[in-house]
Design a protein around this motif. Structure first.
Motif, mmCIF file in Angstrom:
data_model
loop_
_atom_site.group_PDB
_atom_site.id
_atom_site.type_symbol
_atom_site.label_atom_id
_atom_site.label_comp_id
_atom_site.label_asym_id
_atom_site.label_seq_id
_atom_site.Cartn_x
_atom_site.Cartn_y
_atom_site.Cartn_z
ATOM 1 N N THR A 116 44.215 26.162 37.016
ATOM 2 C CA THR A 116 45.107 27.066 37.724
ATOM 3 C C THR A 116 44.310 27.890 38.716
ATOM 4 O O THR A 116 43.143 27.589 38.990
ATOM 5 C CB THR A 116 45.888 27.948 36.725
ATOM 6 O OG1 THR A 116 46.974 28.587 37.396
ATOM 7 C CG2 THR A 116 44.993 28.992 36.076
ATOM 8 N N LEU A 117 44.923 28.919 39.254
ATOM 9 C CA LEU A 117 44.315 29.734 40.308
ATOM 10 C C LEU A 117 43.982 31.132 39.817
ATOM 11 O O LEU A 117 44.612 31.658 38.902
ATOM 12 C CB LEU A 117 45.275 29.846 41.495
ATOM 13 C CG LEU A 117 45.640 28.558 42.220
ATOM 14 C CD1 LEU A 117 46.833 28.785 43.142
ATOM 15 C CD2 LEU A 117 44.440 28.039 43.016
ATOM 16 N N ALA A 118 42.987 31.724 40.462
ATOM 17 C CA ALA A 118 42.636 33.123 40.234
ATOM 18 C C ALA A 118 41.954 33.623 41.504
ATOM 19 O O ALA A 118 41.858 32.905 42.504
ATOM 20 C CB ALA A 118 41.727 33.275 39.016
ATOM 21 N N LEU A 119 41.477 34.847 41.475
ATOM 22 C CA LEU A 119 40.765 35.420 42.621
ATOM 23 C C LEU A 119 39.277 35.474 42.332
ATOM 24 O O LEU A 119 38.832 36.188 41.429
ATOM 25 C CB LEU A 119 41.266 36.839 42.921
ATOM 26 C CG LEU A 119 42.498 37.020 43.785
ATOM 27 C CD1 LEU A 119 42.749 38.513 44.002
ATOM 28 C CD2 LEU A 119 42.353 36.309 45.127
ATOM 29 N N TYR A 120 38.504 34.714 43.080
ATOM 30 C CA TYR A 120 37.047 34.854 43.052
ATOM 31 C C TYR A 120 36.663 36.022 43.955
ATOM 32 O O TYR A 120 37.325 36.293 44.962
ATOM 33 C CB TYR A 120 36.380 33.583 43.581
ATOM 34 C CG TYR A 120 36.445 32.393 42.649
ATOM 35 C CD1 TYR A 120 35.459 32.166 41.695
ATOM 36 C CD2 TYR A 120 37.497 31.479 42.742
ATOM 37 C CE1 TYR A 120 35.510 31.061 40.857
ATOM 38 C CE2 TYR A 120 37.558 30.368 41.911
ATOM 39 C CZ TYR A 120 36.556 30.166 40.968
ATOM 40 O OH TYR A 120 36.611 29.072 40.132
ATOM 41 N N TYR A 121 35.594 36.696 43.598
ATOM 42 C CA TYR A 121 35.118 37.767 44.473
ATOM 43 C C TYR A 121 33.605 37.716 44.607
ATOM 44 O O TYR A 121 32.890 37.201 43.738
ATOM 45 C CB TYR A 121 35.588 39.142 43.992
ATOM 46 C CG TYR A 121 35.091 39.560 42.617
ATOM 47 C CD1 TYR A 121 33.842 40.173 42.448
ATOM 48 C CD2 TYR A 121 35.895 39.382 41.489
ATOM 49 C CE1 TYR A 121 33.402 40.578 41.194
ATOM 50 C CE2 TYR A 121 35.462 39.780 40.229
ATOM 51 C CZ TYR A 121 34.221 40.375 40.090
ATOM 52 O OH TYR A 121 33.783 40.769 38.850
ATOM 53 N N ASN A 122 33.135 38.259 45.733
ATOM 54 C CA ASN A 122 31.714 38.353 46.042
ATOM 55 C C ASN A 122 31.248 39.742 45.594
ATOM 56 O O ASN A 122 31.656 40.757 46.158
ATOM 57 C CB ASN A 122 31.518 38.172 47.552
ATOM 58 C CG ASN A 122 30.069 38.204 47.979
ATOM 59 O OD1 ASN A 122 29.276 38.973 47.447
ATOM 60 N ND2 ASN A 122 29.712 37.394 48.971
ATOM 61 N N GLU A 123 30.416 39.786 44.573
ATOM 62 C CA GLU A 123 29.990 41.069 44.009
ATOM 63 C C GLU A 123 29.259 41.932 45.035
ATOM 64 O O GLU A 123 29.445 43.160 45.072
ATOM 65 C CB GLU A 123 29.100 40.836 42.787
ATOM 66 C CG GLU A 123 29.828 40.258 41.587
ATOM 67 C CD GLU A 123 28.923 40.124 40.376
ATOM 68 O OE1 GLU A 123 27.774 40.648 40.419
ATOM 69 O OE2 GLU A 123 29.343 39.495 39.387
ATOM 70 N N ASP A 124 28.457 41.320 45.863
ATOM 71 C CA ASP A 124 27.704 42.088 46.858
ATOM 72 C C ASP A 124 28.634 42.738 47.875
ATOM 73 O O ASP A 124 28.465 43.909 48.239
ATOM 74 C CB ASP A 124 26.697 41.181 47.577
ATOM 75 C CG ASP A 124 25.547 40.753 46.688
ATOM 76 O OD1 ASP A 124 25.339 41.381 45.633
ATOM 77 O OD2 ASP A 124 24.863 39.775 47.052
ATOM 78 N N VAL A 125 29.623 41.977 48.342
ATOM 79 C CA VAL A 125 30.560 42.504 49.339
ATOM 80 C C VAL A 125 31.381 43.649 48.754
ATOM 81 O O VAL A 125 31.563 44.704 49.387
ATOM 82 C CB VAL A 125 31.483 41.386 49.861
ATOM 83 C CG1 VAL A 125 32.627 41.968 50.682
ATOM 84 C CG2 VAL A 125 30.687 40.385 50.695
ATOM 85 N N LEU A 126 31.877 43.463 47.540
ATOM 86 C CA LEU A 126 32.672 44.522 46.918
ATOM 87 C C LEU A 126 31.843 45.763 46.645
ATOM 88 O O LEU A 126 32.295 46.901 46.838
ATOM 89 C CB LEU A 126 33.312 44.014 45.616
ATOM 90 C CG LEU A 126 34.748 43.470 45.764
ATOM 91 C CD1 LEU A 126 34.812 42.312 46.746
ATOM 92 C CD2 LEU A 126 35.302 43.057 44.403
ATOM 93 N N SER A 127 30.601 45.561 46.209
ATOM 94 C CA SER A 127 29.729 46.706 45.944
ATOM 95 C C SER A 127 29.455 47.500 47.218
ATOM 96 O O SER A 127 29.506 48.741 47.223
ATOM 97 C CB SER A 127 28.413 46.218 45.332
ATOM 98 O OG SER A 127 27.545 47.301 45.093
ATOM 99 N N ALA A 128 29.198 46.792 48.310
ATOM 100 C CA ALA A 128 28.932 47.470 49.580
ATOM 101 C C ALA A 128 30.149 48.241 50.078
ATOM 102 O O ALA A 128 30.023 49.258 50.769
ATOM 103 C CB ALA A 128 28.513 46.431 50.628
ATOM 104 N N ALA A 129 31.343 47.779 49.692
ATOM 105 C CA ALA A 129 32.577 48.439 50.120
ATOM 106 C C ALA A 129 33.053 49.489 49.124
ATOM 107 O O ALA A 129 34.068 50.152 49.362
ATOM 108 C CB ALA A 129 33.672 47.394 50.310
ATOM 109 N N GLY A 130 32.326 49.631 48.024
ATOM 110 C CA GLY A 130 32.707 50.608 47.015
ATOM 111 C C GLY A 130 33.941 50.214 46.223
ATOM 112 O O GLY A 130 34.680 51.083 45.747
#
Length: 417
Positions: free
Chosen positions: A149-163
């Protein structure tokens, strides 16, 4: 006693069936009714797994356990459905087929499949949300060998930089806030597949269902909310214009560049995510007002076509049972690296070996079959109108309301409902 009667109109048997979501060996195509007593024929949609592969050996092992040899033939997903329909018309159906779950109702509607009750197979342990993809009028025409099925992958570095804390994303509003923060930090927000194929519908359905919409009413206020969400993301720059032509593979290629905060994609990318050049994580797709959105299920069902020689069914049953024990489900999951077992026992056994798949197990538990709700063969007709509406809205050719109103009118004309 198998009582199913075969009814395969030529027009149906020769039509292309475009319901594969995701997505070799050649064979004679001889079916079970003409095969030798100690040879059972098996078709599946895995031409990438050649003879001698782990998968091919697994299939043969189930034959050996049942005291027979399995003659395996592999086709691509769409060809497999068409070949199955033609074989049924000619009386040369194989004993067993692994079939993409939305196509099960297409074959069952012709009368060419036995039910699991007729074979004497117990489906009570199969998760009802997964089994529903192969059910028509309360009868199960197959058993899922696993689900993705589907889910949301995320980039930890990008999210961390964006708070952005991924744990804070619990609904559409918090996800949209996260996308705004990511783009404000100089990165790209989210990529998804809005292409005008089944993949487009597949990726839109979590948002559609997550708003509370129903496939029998494409122009409901809830459906409009879902399409407005995607349209707003594109218009606000949170998603690139390329989503309108993105396949799921393209989405993943964009995510692997390291520029995106999020990508909607499937269980089949677990290994690739682990090997990415940046740390990744995964969260379940949020519903509009909180909780987990039902995502569509991918994956194959194991089905048994009607045979003239009904004496073959007992061995067919043994082969299917071999593939669908808790241990068998886990072995399939390990072979393919992305299938989640369709039973609680199988899921718990898989998590004992791979605790990192907990989010995916949870996502599969919340998932929904595309042909569920007794949609059956109406689903492909509805889906085409849905992805057409998505295209129209994302391109700016129509508002979400206008696009979905046109989709509902066309779907009603196609299905007669």
């Amino acid at each position: 006693m198998i009582t199913s009667k075969l009814r395969v109109p030529l027009a149906v048997a020769t039509a292309a069936v475009a319901v594969g979501a995701l997505a070799g060996c050649s064979g004679s195509g001889d079916g079970g009714s003409t095969a030798a007593a100690d040879t059972y024929t098996w078709w599946d949609p895995y031409p990438q797994h050649e003879e001698g592969s782990d998968w091919a050996n697994r299939v043969q092992d189930c034959g050996t356990e049942a005291g027979v040899t399995i003659e395996r033939t592999a086709y691509d997903t769409t060809s497999l459905t068409n070949q199955a329909l033609l074989a049924a018309q000619e009386g040369t159906s194989p004993d067993i087929i692994l079939l993409d779950n939305p196509a099960v109702s297409t074959l069952a509607d012709t009368g060419m499949l036995t039910t699991m009750d007729e074979l004497g197979l117990d489906t009570s342990d199969i998760d009802s949300n997964l089994l529903a993809a192969g059910e028509i009028d309360g009868q199960a025409y197959g058993i899922p060998i696993g689900a993705n099925t589907l889910a949301l992958y995320y980039n930890e570095d990008v999210l961390s930089a964006a708070g952005v804390d991924p744990a804070s994303i619990t609904d559409w509003a918090s996800l949209t806030d996260a996308l705004a923060a990511v783009t404000a930090a100089g990165h790209k927000g989210i990529s998804f597949a809005g292409i005008n194929t089944e993949e487009g519908s597949f990726q839109f359905l979590p948002w559609f269902w997550g708003a509370g919409a129903d496939l029998t009413q494409l122009d409901s206020p809830e459906a409009v909310d879902a399409l407005q969400l995607w349209t707003d993301w594109v218009n606000n720059g949170y998603a690139p214009n390329s989503v309108i032509t993105n396949s799921q593979n393209t989405v993943w290629e964009e995510f692997l560049t390291g520029d995106f905060g999020f990508a909607e994609n499937g269980t089949w990318q677990v290994n690739s995510a682990a090997e990415a050049d940046f740390p990744t994580g995964v969260i379940e797709l949020p519903a509009m007002n909180g909780g987990v959105a039902p995502a569509p299920t991918g994956g194959e069902f194991i089905i048994a076509p009607v045979q003239q020689d009904t004496g073959r069914y007992e061995t067919t049953k043994q082969i299917i049972e071999c593939m669908t024990t808790p241990e068998g489900f886990v072995e399939t999951a390990n072979t393919f690296a992305y299938y989640i077992p369709p039973t609680d026992a199988g899921q718990q056994a898989l998590l004992e070996e791979h605790p990192e798949l907990e989010t995916w197990v949870s996502a599969v538990q919340a998932a929904k079959g595309r042909t569920s709700d007794n949609l059956g063969t109406d689903y492909p007709l509805i889906s085409e109108q849905l992805w057409t509406a998505v295209q129209s809205a994302l391109s700016g050719a129509a508002t979400p309301e206008e696009a979905l109103a046109a989709a509902q009118e066309a779907a009603a004309a196609e299905t007669g409902k």
